[in-house]
Design a protein around this motif. Sequence first.
Motif, PDB file in Angstrom:
ATOM      1  N   GLU A  14      -3.695 -79.031 -29.288  1.00 14.48           N
ATOM      2  CA  GLU A  14      -4.187 -79.492 -30.585  1.00 14.48           C
ATOM      3  C   GLU A  14      -3.045 -79.927 -31.491  1.00 14.48           C
ATOM      4  N   ASN A  15      -1.844 -79.282 -31.357  1.00 19.19           N
ATOM      5  CA  ASN A  15      -0.707 -79.645 -32.207  1.00 19.19           C
ATOM      6  C   ASN A  15       0.090 -80.758 -31.542  1.00 19.19           C
ATOM      7  N   ALA A  16      -0.583 -81.900 -31.379  1.00 18.85           N
ATOM      8  CA  ALA A  16       0.031 -83.007 -30.644  1.00 18.85           C
ATOM      9  C   ALA A  16      -0.582 -84.314 -31.073  1.00 18.85           C
ATOM     10  N   ILE A  17       0.175 -85.395 -30.857  1.00 17.60           N
ATOM     11  CA  ILE A  17      -0.377 -86.740 -30.978  1.00 17.60           C
ATOM     12  C   ILE A  17      -1.070 -87.028 -29.655  1.00 17.60           C
ATOM     13  N   ALA A  18      -2.399 -86.936 -29.659  1.00 13.29           N
ATOM     14  CA  ALA A  18      -3.154 -86.963 -28.402  1.00 13.29           C
ATOM     15  C   ALA A  18      -2.892 -88.231 -27.600  1.00 13.29           C
ATOM     16  N   SER A  19      -2.854 -89.378 -28.269  1.00 16.73           N
ATOM     17  CA  SER A  19      -2.681 -90.635 -27.546  1.00 16.73           C
ATOM     18  C   SER A  19      -1.297 -90.743 -26.919  1.00 16.73           C
ATOM     19  N   LEU A  20      -0.304 -90.082 -27.513  1.00 11.58           N
ATOM     20  CA  LEU A  20       1.042 -90.113 -26.941  1.00 11.58           C
ATOM     21  C   LEU A  20       1.069 -89.370 -25.616  1.00 11.58           C
ATOM     22  N   VAL A  21       0.465 -88.187 -25.579  1.00 15.55           N
ATOM     23  CA  VAL A  21       0.413 -87.431 -24.325  1.00 15.55           C
ATOM     24  C   VAL A  21      -0.282 -88.258 -23.255  1.00 15.55           C
ATOM     25  N   GLU A  22      -1.391 -88.891 -23.612  1.00 18.55           N
ATOM     26  CA  GLU A  22      -2.144 -89.669 -22.632  1.00 18.55           C
ATOM     27  C   GLU A  22      -1.344 -90.853 -22.104  1.00 18.55           C
ATOM     28  N   SER A  23      -0.495 -91.433 -22.937  1.00 14.11           N
ATOM     29  CA  SER A  23       0.243 -92.621 -22.499  1.00 14.11           C
ATOM     30  C   SER A  23       1.274 -92.301 -21.425  1.00 14.11           C
ATOM     31  N   PHE A  24       1.689 -91.037 -21.335  1.00 16.97           N
ATOM     32  CA  PHE A  24       2.626 -90.648 -20.285  1.00 16.97           C
ATOM     33  C   PHE A  24       1.948 -89.816 -19.197  1.00 16.97           C
ATOM     34  N   ALA A  25       0.617 -89.858 -19.165  1.00 21.39           N
ATOM     35  CA  ALA A  25      -0.139 -89.090 -18.172  1.00 21.39           C
ATOM     36  C   ALA A  25      -0.995 -89.987 -17.292  1.00 21.39           C
ATOM     37  N   ARG A  26      -0.740 -91.302 -17.324  1.00 20.45           N
ATOM     38  CA  ARG A  26      -1.574 -92.217 -16.555  1.00 20.45           C
ATOM     39  C   ARG A  26      -1.211 -92.171 -15.070  1.00 20.45           C
ATOM     40  N   PRO A  27      -2.183 -92.356 -14.209  1.00 17.69           N
ATOM     41  CA  PRO A  27      -1.920 -92.216 -12.773  1.00 17.69           C
ATOM     42  C   PRO A  27      -1.012 -93.295 -12.192  1.00 17.69           C
ATOM     43  N   GLU A  28      -0.888 -94.440 -12.874  1.00 17.13           N
ATOM     44  CA  GLU A  28      -0.079 -95.517 -12.281  1.00 17.13           C
ATOM     45  C   GLU A  28       1.412 -95.212 -12.274  1.00 17.13           C
ATOM     46  N   LYS A  29       1.857 -94.242 -13.083  1.00 23.38           N
ATOM     47  CA  LYS A  29       3.274 -93.864 -13.068  1.00 23.38           C
ATOM     48  C   LYS A  29       3.414 -92.381 -13.385  1.00 23.38           C
ATOM     49  N   ALA A  30       4.157 -91.679 -12.550  1.00 31.75           N
ATOM     50  CA  ALA A  30       4.468 -90.270 -12.805  1.00 31.75           C
ATOM     51  C   ALA A  30       5.849 -90.199 -13.459  1.00 31.75           C
ATOM     52  N   ASP A  32      14.737 -83.450 -14.331  1.00 31.86           N
ATOM     53  CA  ASP A  32      14.124 -84.202 -13.240  1.00 31.86           C
ATOM     54  C   ASP A  32      12.757 -83.670 -12.840  1.00 31.86           C
ATOM     55  N   ASP A  33      12.237 -82.690 -13.570  1.00 31.63           N
ATOM     56  CA  ASP A  33      10.872 -82.237 -13.357  1.00 31.63           C
ATOM     57  C   ASP A  33       9.891 -83.292 -13.857  1.00 31.63           C
ATOM     58  N   PRO A  34       8.701 -83.354 -13.250  1.00 27.26           N
ATOM     59  CA  PRO A  34       7.689 -84.252 -13.802  1.00 27.26           C
ATOM     60  C   PRO A  34       7.265 -83.792 -15.187  1.00 27.26           C
ATOM     61  N   PHE A  35       6.894 -84.764 -16.022  1.00 28.38           N
ATOM     62  CA  PHE A  35       6.431 -84.429 -17.364  1.00 28.38           C
ATOM     63  C   PHE A  35       5.185 -83.553 -17.271  1.00 28.38           C
ATOM     64  N   PRO A  36       5.213 -82.375 -17.886  1.00 24.66           N
ATOM     65  CA  PRO A  36       4.056 -81.475 -17.797  1.00 24.66           C
ATOM     66  C   PRO A  36       2.939 -81.914 -18.751  1.00 24.66           C
ATOM     67  N   VAL A  37       1.861 -82.414 -18.202  1.00 22.04           N
ATOM     68  CA  VAL A  37       0.761 -82.907 -19.026  1.00 22.04           C
ATOM     69  C   VAL A  37      -0.080 -81.711 -19.472  1.00 22.04           C
ATOM     70  N   ILE A  38       0.182 -81.273 -20.698  1.00 22.14           N
ATOM     71  CA  ILE A  38      -0.536 -80.147 -21.286  1.00 22.14           C
ATOM     72  C   ILE A  38      -1.127 -80.642 -22.593  1.00 22.14           C
TER      73      ILE A  38
END
Length: 461
Positions: free
Chosen positions: A335-351, A326-332
Amino acid sequence: MTKPIRVNGFAIHSPVHLSPGLWTHPRDRSLEFNTLGYWTDVARLLERGLFETLFIADGIGIHDVYGGTAAAALRRAAQVPKYDPMLLVSAMAAVTEHLGFGITASVSYEPPFTLARRFSTLDHLTEGRIAWNVVTGYSAAASRAVGRPGITAHDTRYDIADEFLDVVYRLWEESWEDGAVLRDRERGLFADPEKIHRIEHAGEHFRMEGIHLVDPSPQRTPFLFQAGASNRGRDFAAAHAEAVFLSDPSKSAIKATVADTRRRAAACGRDPAGILFFALMTVIVGRTEAEAHDKHRDYLAHVDPEGALALFSGWTGIDLAPYDLDDPFPVIRKENAIASLVESFARPEKAWTIREIVTHNAIGGRGPVLVGSAAQVADALEAWMDETDIDGFNLSYAVTPEGYGDFIDLVVPELQSRGRYKTAYAPGPLREKVFGAGRRLLPASHPAARFRRGVERGIEA
């Protein structure tokens, strides 16, 4: 003009793709992933459904971010074992006539010369039905597996990819002229050496010298997919891609990516409409709405949260094991990541909480899941098409091949009745099937064409 809806089947050569745990469902055939019979059955099924391609994901890194080990991935078969998808193509091509095969291969782990040879070979053996999904490789585990000291920075990976493509374009387009192959039995001459050229390249990332070992295949350069939606990935797609795979739960985000990439393509001198966009989608359809929801509940009983955490940690590079669900998704951003995937769950309209992400990704990954009758699903697909300017869908599944079969038997006829889905394949190689007669080769506006010599230009536009 209303665009037709195009569909690719989306899969991986592994027991688990995007729905961890569903391999335990009694009707699922995922455990047959290591048999040719399963894959030839899938290929025949998708061709019956008039799919554009079977698009196969791949990567050579194991998901070892969650908990700092690969234990969860191994326990849950979270994209491991993972076989080489290229080795499936010949068998599937032998039992089909029209279906294309989109194979994912990275520019990060092998020389351009050897990859170009394999794709040219497959383009010959499939009679022009091969596509390459160009990826750059984000996995630190993959880098370690091939002896690299670490993961290359995100944008640098695309710089490497640009140079890699320059080399393979030269091999495919420049090394053998049209007319180089003679096949003259009477004179005993197979080829004209004067029309075959040694390619020499000395760049920042690659050096090579040699003649392409394969004579020109039906498409020369395979049909080009690309799957990056980051800022640098959009530049790469605008320059090179003929089709772009997008995965995002948000229509507004997909619409923005499509519009921005088309704008960048125009700035590169390309036709913005000459790039097709396919959004990730999972469909659970029934003969009635109630039947579809019954299926969905049945599938949910088999989902595997640990497998979902192992996959998502691997995709984002973020170890989610120390966090509470139940913790918020930690937006970190790593480099070893699919950059666009992280961004899609880091938008301000939904936490997003981690629990919400696990639930969302349990069936079909990060894309939407449509549940309903054929008419309801068709309505939703049309809305996605018309509101985002995409050209079709990469169709994932909960249970395989049941998910494909239900879509083909129920949704395809509904879309055809609305005039939104083809009723037959066009003739020719994959590029002609997709873009129309006369498009066997990449168009003159594509960067590959600058390396072309001795080729009839009249069929390129």
